[in-house]
Design a protein around this motif. Structure first.
Motif, PDB file in Angstrom:
ATOM      1  N   VAL A   1     -10.416   1.178   6.643  1.00 50.02           N
ATOM      2  CA  VAL A   1     -10.718   2.110   5.569  1.00 50.02           C
ATOM      3  C   VAL A   1     -10.062   1.685   4.336  1.00 50.02           C
ATOM      4  CG1 VAL A   1     -11.438   4.330   6.725  1.00 50.02           C
ATOM      5  CG2 VAL A   1      -9.038   3.922   6.021  1.00 50.02           C
ATOM      6  N   GLY A   2     -10.290   2.069   3.091  1.00 51.22           N
ATOM      7  CA  GLY A   2      -9.810   1.360   2.181  1.00 51.22           C
ATOM      8  C   GLY A   2     -10.673   1.519   0.843  1.00 51.22           C
ATOM      9  N   CYS A   3     -10.369   0.733  -0.448  1.00 49.05           N
ATOM     10  CA  CYS A   3     -11.146   0.957  -1.607  1.00 49.05           C
ATOM     11  C   CYS A   3     -11.011  -0.355  -2.323  1.00 49.05           C
ATOM     12  CB  CYS A   3     -10.178   2.009  -2.441  1.00 49.05           C
ATOM     13  SG  CYS A   3      -8.567   1.623  -2.726  1.00 49.05           S
ATOM     14  N   ILE A   4     -11.918  -0.636  -3.343  1.00 47.43           N
ATOM     15  CA  ILE A   4     -11.601  -1.387  -4.214  1.00 47.43           C
ATOM     16  C   ILE A   4     -11.725  -0.850  -5.820  1.00 47.43           C
ATOM     17  CG2 ILE A   4     -13.038  -3.328  -5.393  1.00 47.43           C
ATOM     18  CD1 ILE A   4     -14.658  -3.753  -2.694  1.00 47.43           C
ATOM     19  N   VAL A   5     -10.703  -1.341  -6.269  1.00 48.82           N
ATOM     20  CA  VAL A   5     -10.417  -0.697  -7.597  1.00 48.82           C
ATOM     21  C   VAL A   5     -10.389  -1.759  -8.724  1.00 48.82           C
ATOM     22  CG1 VAL A   5      -8.520   0.678  -8.909  1.00 48.82           C
ATOM     23  CG2 VAL A   5      -8.416   0.481  -6.501  1.00 48.82           C
ATOM     24  N   ASP A   6     -11.358  -1.133  -9.883  1.00 46.65           N
ATOM     25  CA  ASP A   6     -11.723  -2.132 -10.842  1.00 46.65           C
ATOM     26  C   ASP A   6     -11.112  -1.580 -12.278  1.00 46.65           C
ATOM     27  OD1 ASP A   6     -12.712  -4.216 -12.239  1.00 46.65           O
ATOM     28  OD2 ASP A   6     -14.584  -4.093 -11.891  1.00 46.65           O
ATOM     29  N   GLY A   7     -10.742  -2.328 -13.292  1.00 53.57           N
ATOM     30  CA  GLY A   7     -10.321  -1.838 -14.496  1.00 53.57           C
ATOM     31  C   GLY A   7      -8.878  -1.729 -14.570  1.00 53.57           C
TER      32      GLY A   7
ATOM     33  N   VAL B   1      -0.830  -0.235   4.476  1.00 54.04           N
ATOM     34  CA  VAL B   1      -1.786  -0.683   3.452  1.00 54.04           C
ATOM     35  C   VAL B   1      -1.479  -2.255   3.177  1.00 54.04           C
ATOM     36  CG1 VAL B   1      -0.220  -0.405   1.385  1.00 54.04           C
ATOM     37  CG2 VAL B   1      -2.953  -0.298   1.149  1.00 54.04           C
ATOM     38  N   GLU B   2      -2.628  -2.918   2.863  1.00 54.30           N
ATOM     39  CA  GLU B   2      -2.610  -4.366   2.738  1.00 54.30           C
ATOM     40  C   GLU B   2      -3.320  -4.701   1.475  1.00 54.30           C
ATOM     41  OE1 GLU B   2      -4.100  -6.634   5.834  1.00 54.30           O
ATOM     42  OE2 GLU B   2      -3.414  -5.101   7.417  1.00 54.30           O
ATOM     43  N   ILE B   3      -2.695  -5.181   0.554  1.00 57.45           N
ATOM     44  CA  ILE B   3      -3.428  -5.780  -0.739  1.00 57.45           C
ATOM     45  C   ILE B   3      -4.188  -7.038  -0.400  1.00 57.45           C
ATOM     46  CG2 ILE B   3      -3.113  -6.518  -3.021  1.00 57.45           C
ATOM     47  CD1 ILE B   3      -0.887  -4.880  -3.301  1.00 57.45           C
ATOM     48  N   GLN B   4      -5.526  -7.029  -0.608  1.00 56.96           N
ATOM     49  CA  GLN B   4      -6.452  -8.239  -0.265  1.00 56.96           C
ATOM     50  C   GLN B   4      -6.750  -9.044  -1.434  1.00 56.96           C
ATOM     51  OE1 GLN B   4      -7.625  -8.391   3.208  1.00 56.96           O
ATOM     52  NE2 GLN B   4      -5.802  -7.169   3.563  1.00 56.96           N
ATOM     53  N   SER B   5      -6.556  -8.602  -2.612  1.00 59.19           N
ATOM     54  CA  SER B   5      -7.148  -9.313  -3.623  1.00 59.19           C
ATOM     55  C   SER B   5      -6.656  -8.649  -4.980  1.00 59.19           C
ATOM     56  CB  SER B   5      -8.594  -9.399  -4.030  1.00 59.19           C
ATOM     57  OG  SER B   5      -9.156  -8.281  -4.040  1.00 59.19           O
ATOM     58  N   GLY B   6      -6.574  -9.452  -6.122  1.00 59.53           N
ATOM     59  CA  GLY B   6      -6.216  -8.980  -7.433  1.00 59.53           C
ATOM     60  C   GLY B   6      -4.728  -9.023  -8.016  1.00 59.53           C
ATOM     61  N   THR B   7      -4.007  -9.460  -7.096  1.00 58.07           N
ATOM     62  CA  THR B   7      -2.567  -9.649  -7.505  1.00 58.07           C
ATOM     63  C   THR B   7      -2.123 -11.144  -7.135  1.00 58.07           C
ATOM     64  OG1 THR B   7      -1.566  -8.836  -5.499  1.00 58.07           O
ATOM     65  CG2 THR B   7      -2.198  -7.240  -7.045  1.00 58.07           C
ATOM     66  N   GLU B   8      -1.271 -11.626  -7.887  1.00 61.27           N
ATOM     67  CA  GLU B   8      -0.589 -12.886  -7.450  1.00 61.27           C
ATOM     68  C   GLU B   8       0.938 -12.689  -7.991  1.00 61.27           C
ATOM     69  OE1 GLU B   8      -1.857 -16.791  -8.314  1.00 61.27           O
ATOM     70  OE2 GLU B   8      -3.981 -16.300  -8.016  1.00 61.27           O
ATOM     71  N   PHE B   9       1.855 -12.838  -6.883  1.00 62.26           N
ATOM     72  CA  PHE B   9       3.292 -12.743  -7.201  1.00 62.26           C
ATOM     73  C   PHE B   9       3.728 -11.248  -7.585  1.00 62.26           C
ATOM     74  CE2 PHE B   9       2.010 -17.279  -8.355  1.00 62.26           C
ATOM     75  CZ  PHE B   9       2.903 -18.046  -7.413  1.00 62.26           C
TER      76      PHE B   9
ATOM     77  N   PRO C   1     -10.582  -7.101  -9.783  1.00 59.79           N
ATOM     78  CA  PRO C   1     -10.632  -6.129  -8.745  1.00 59.79           C
ATOM     79  C   PRO C   1      -9.593  -6.226  -7.548  1.00 59.79           C
ATOM     80  CG  PRO C   1     -12.863  -6.703  -9.341  1.00 59.79           C
ATOM     81  CD  PRO C   1     -11.941  -7.689 -10.113  1.00 59.79           C
ATOM     82  N   VAL C   2      -8.768  -5.165  -7.323  1.00 57.85           N
ATOM     83  CA  VAL C   2      -8.114  -5.121  -6.280  1.00 57.85           C
ATOM     84  C   VAL C   2      -8.580  -4.400  -5.102  1.00 57.85           C
ATOM     85  CG1 VAL C   2      -5.933  -3.939  -5.440  1.00 57.85           C
ATOM     86  CG2 VAL C   2      -5.979  -5.090  -7.816  1.00 57.85           C
TER      87      VAL C   2
ATOM     88  N   VAL D   1      -6.115   7.740  -2.281  1.00 57.09           N
ATOM     89  CA  VAL D   1      -4.704   7.836  -2.223  1.00 57.09           C
ATOM     90  C   VAL D   1      -4.050   6.300  -2.372  1.00 57.09           C
ATOM     91  CG1 VAL D   1      -2.563   8.665  -1.048  1.00 57.09           C
ATOM     92  CG2 VAL D   1      -4.559   9.700  -0.775  1.00 57.09           C
ATOM     93  N   ALA D   2      -4.726   5.505  -1.853  1.00 54.91           N
ATOM     94  CA  ALA D   2      -4.086   4.129  -2.279  1.00 54.91           C
ATOM     95  C   ALA D   2      -4.391   3.815  -3.848  1.00 54.91           C
ATOM     96  CB  ALA D   2      -4.796   3.017  -1.326  1.00 54.91           C
ATOM     97  N   ALA D   3      -5.512   4.263  -4.058  1.00 57.09           N
ATOM     98  CA  ALA D   3      -6.014   3.780  -5.679  1.00 57.09           C
ATOM     99  C   ALA D   3      -5.040   4.560  -6.647  1.00 57.09           C
ATOM    100  CB  ALA D   3      -7.491   4.028  -5.941  1.00 57.09           C
ATOM    101  N   SER D   4      -4.897   5.792  -6.149  1.00 54.35           N
ATOM    102  CA  SER D   4      -4.099   6.491  -7.268  1.00 54.35           C
ATOM    103  C   SER D   4      -2.857   6.173  -7.302  1.00 54.35           C
ATOM    104  CB  SER D   4      -4.202   8.169  -6.718  1.00 54.35           C
ATOM    105  OG  SER D   4      -3.030   8.395  -5.686  1.00 54.35           O
ATOM    106  N   ALA D   5      -2.204   5.291  -6.252  1.00 52.31           N
ATOM    107  CA  ALA D   5      -0.902   4.835  -6.485  1.00 52.31           C
ATOM    108  C   ALA D   5      -0.898   3.761  -7.654  1.00 52.31           C
ATOM    109  CB  ALA D   5      -0.396   4.233  -5.236  1.00 52.31           C
ATOM    110  N   ILE D   6      -1.724   3.127  -8.100  1.00 52.87           N
ATOM    111  CA  ILE D   6      -1.742   2.248  -8.894  1.00 52.87           C
ATOM    112  C   ILE D   6      -1.967   2.898 -10.248  1.00 52.87           C
ATOM    113  CG2 ILE D   6      -3.121   0.111  -9.931  1.00 52.87           C
ATOM    114  CD1 ILE D   6      -4.448  -0.236  -7.183  1.00 52.87           C
TER     115      ILE D   6
END
Length: 396
Positions: free
Chosen positions: A28-34, A70-78, A85-86, A140-145
């Motif tokens: 399960v998870g989410c994609i966060v844009d913006g 949780v695992e971050i799959q995209s949208g960040t580096e370093f 989108p994350v 919940v994962a998205a809101s942490a951002i």
């Protein structure tokens, strides 16, 4: 925000969150844009709230033991957001789909099996599918951002259990000094001191006893979660249809098992006269700004934040799935007995606390970005002429 059929799993206009996954699928998870670019973000920023939400925390919750890593799959580096989108995923590991074989014949009472079948013509064969509380992991994962961004502004979101069954905090006075002080000072650390997540030590024992008693009978019990949002900027909210309290109500009632929402004085306020409920403005000696004396409005007037604490409460029904034999009907309409199995919460409100915080954070983050966009656009407009000065009186 489009609410058409292609967006039924997406929440938000500028800070958009799309959740995915079912209770017994692979993840399960989410994609966060913006997400603003340049924000420092790692899994360590997201994991604490997921850990507060996860099952198996105590004997008062379901024994299903998911670590919800949780695992971050995209949208960040370093460790920095790119503005793209994350994608966040949490893998399901402790699954027992065979626990739900009886739902092949019977829709569970007060559950979503029957309505999903009516709507889609089919349903998930195990668990509640998208109606399961496991879907809220993405929220919940998205809101942490959003909360990482709030930390730069001093915005605080704290929820707590205010009622379990018939046992509740004393709210007979909608503006009692003790409750006002609690809203101003309560922290997540204080909330988490008890298994039931109630900061009122005088009733924690009774709340836990009620849940334990329900569990011993293979039954369940409902409750209420109250939430306060502090240090919110003024001017958030979009009249007429996306007033901030309307968006909060929308967000809260999208959480599984919710059955009621009230903000500010709420239903208690209906017992007052207007002369009692009206909130005179005064000048705050510390800030020099206007504030209200009672905050019966719960920090929102005309659908727009006024700078006071936002506070509201959400009612959660007793969990629908209980390990008791229940007389009901099969999908074909024949009388029968459903003997549910599985691992279920006797009461959801302790685990609902971070979910309520999460949906509140998503609403505030989206409203904040919308208002910031308006202010940036307005900043290039010339000052209004003197003849129109009455449209914008000077304020403290």
């Amino acid at each position: 925000m489009s609410r058409g059929p292609t967006h039924m799993s997406t929440f938000g206009k500028l800070f958009k969150v799309t959740t995915f996954g079912e209770s017994h699928c692979r993840s399960v998870g989410c994609i966060v844009d913006g997400i603003p670019p340049g924000l420092q973000l790692t899994e360590d920023d997201i994991q604490p709230q997921l850990t507060r939400r996860r099952p198996g925390q105590s004997h008062l919750t379901t024994p299903r033991n998911e670590q919800d890593t949780v695992e971050i799959q995209s949208g960040t580096e370093f460790g920095v957001t790119l503005g793209t989108p994350v994608c966040l995923i949490v893998r399901n590991k402790d699954q027992r789909p065979h626990d739900y074989s009886e739902t092949d014949s019977y829709p569970r009472p007060s559950h979503a099996d029957y309505t999903y079948l009516l709507k889609y013509g089919l349903k998930a064969s195990s668990g509640g599918g998208r109606s399961s509380a496991r879907e809220t992991i993405g929220r919940v994962a998205a809101s942490a951002i959003a909360e990482k961004y709030f930390s730069l502004l001093g915005i605080e979101v704290v929820a707590f259990v205010s009622a379990v069954g018939p046992c509740s905090m004393d709210r007979s006075d909608t503006n009692s000094p003790s409750f006002v002080n609690l809203l101003q000072t309560v922290t997540r650390e204080q909330v988490d001191k008890s298994l039931i997540r109630c900061p009122d030590e005088s009733i924690v024992g009774e709340m836990q006893r009620i849940v334990e008693e329900a569990k011993s009978r293979s039954d369940s019990i409902g409750g209420v979660v109250t939430c306060v949002i502090r240090n919110v900027p003024t001017g958030l909210g979009e009249p007429s249809f996306d007033k901030l309290e309307a968006m909060l109500a929308h967000a809260m009632l999208s959480i599984p098992a919710t059955k009621g929402f009230e903000i500010g004085s709420g239903f208690q306020g209906t017992k007052l006269y207007g002369s009692q409920h009206n909130d005179p403005f005064v000048k705050d000696p510390k800030t020099g700004k206007l504030r209200t004396t009672q905050n019966y409005s719960g920090g929102i007037q005309g659908g727009i934040t006024n700078g006071e604490n936002i506070y509201f409460s959400v009612a959660f029904k007793p969990p629908a799935t209980i390990s008791q034999s229940q007389s009901t009907a099969s999908y074909e309409g024949d009388d029968g007995v459903l003997a549910a199995r599985g691992r279920h919460d006797p009461n959801v409100v302790p685990r609902a606390v971070p979910i309520v915080e999460s949906m509140a954070s998503l609403v505030i983050m989206d409203a904040l970005m919308i208002q910031n966009a308006r202010n940036a656009t307005k900043s290039v407009v010339p000052p209004i002429p003197e003849a129109a000065s009455r449209l914008a009186p000077k304020i403290a």
